[in-house]
Design a protein around this motif. Structure first.
Motif, PDB file in Angstrom:
ATOM      1  N   ILE A  31       0.840  -1.204   0.000  1.00 47.96           N
ATOM      2  CA  ILE A  31       0.000   0.000   0.000  1.00 47.96           C
ATOM      3  C   ILE A  31       0.871   1.248   0.000  1.00 47.96           C
ATOM      4  O   ILE A  31       0.565   2.231  -0.684  1.00 47.96           O
ATOM      5  N   ASP A  32       1.968   1.215   0.747  1.00 49.43           N
ATOM      6  CA  ASP A  32       2.876   2.362   0.831  1.00 49.43           C
ATOM      7  C   ASP A  32       3.774   2.501  -0.393  1.00 49.43           C
ATOM      8  O   ASP A  32       4.570   3.434  -0.481  1.00 49.43           O
ATOM      9  N   GLY A  33       3.676   1.566  -1.330  1.00 48.43           N
ATOM     10  CA  GLY A  33       4.484   1.635  -2.549  1.00 48.43           C
ATOM     11  C   GLY A  33       5.916   1.174  -2.361  1.00 48.43           C
ATOM     12  O   GLY A  33       6.772   1.443  -3.198  1.00 48.43           O
ATOM     13  N   LYS A  34       6.192   0.457  -1.277  1.00 44.85           N
ATOM     14  CA  LYS A  34       7.553  -0.009  -0.995  1.00 44.85           C
ATOM     15  C   LYS A  34       7.897  -1.292  -1.736  1.00 44.85           C
ATOM     16  O   LYS A  34       9.051  -1.677  -1.811  1.00 44.85           O
ATOM     17  N   THR A  35       6.891  -1.980  -2.243  1.00 46.20           N
ATOM     18  CA  THR A  35       7.129  -3.224  -2.973  1.00 46.20           C
ATOM     19  C   THR A  35       6.162  -3.312  -4.142  1.00 46.20           C
ATOM     20  O   THR A  35       5.030  -2.852  -4.067  1.00 46.20           O
ATOM     21  N   THR A  36       6.623  -3.896  -5.220  1.00 50.35           N
ATOM     22  CA  THR A  36       5.778  -4.088  -6.398  1.00 50.35           C
ATOM     23  C   THR A  36       5.924  -5.511  -6.931  1.00 50.35           C
ATOM     24  O   THR A  36       5.649  -5.774  -8.080  1.00 50.35           O
TER      25      THR A  36
END
Length: 75
Positions: A54-59
């Motif tokens: 959600i925080d964009g730390k992993t994709t």
């Protein structure tokens, strides 16, 4: 004797696997208990992974894919 445990994700694969085991003359048992119990550490890890996504730390994977895997474990 050796025991093999197989987690089948697609129910359509079960008859195919059973046919193979039958042809090899192997005895087997099918456990259709779909309940899976997560440990506290696994739950914490899943919550952290979700928040990282959600925080964009992993994709690495789309959260919807992960959520579907979790639903299969519970359903």
């Amino acid at each position: 004797m050796t025991t093999l445990t197989v987690n089948i994700q697609n129910e359509k694969d079960l008859p195919v696997l059973q046919e193979i085991l039958d042809r090899f003359g192997l005895t087997y048992a099918v456990d259709t208990n779909k309940e899976y119990v997560f440990s506290e550490a696994e739950i914490e890890s899943l919550v952290k992974t979700k928040q990282d996504f959600i925080d964009g730390k992993t994709t690495a994977r789309d959260w919807n894919d992960i959520d579907e895997d979790l639903n299969r474990a519970y359903n």
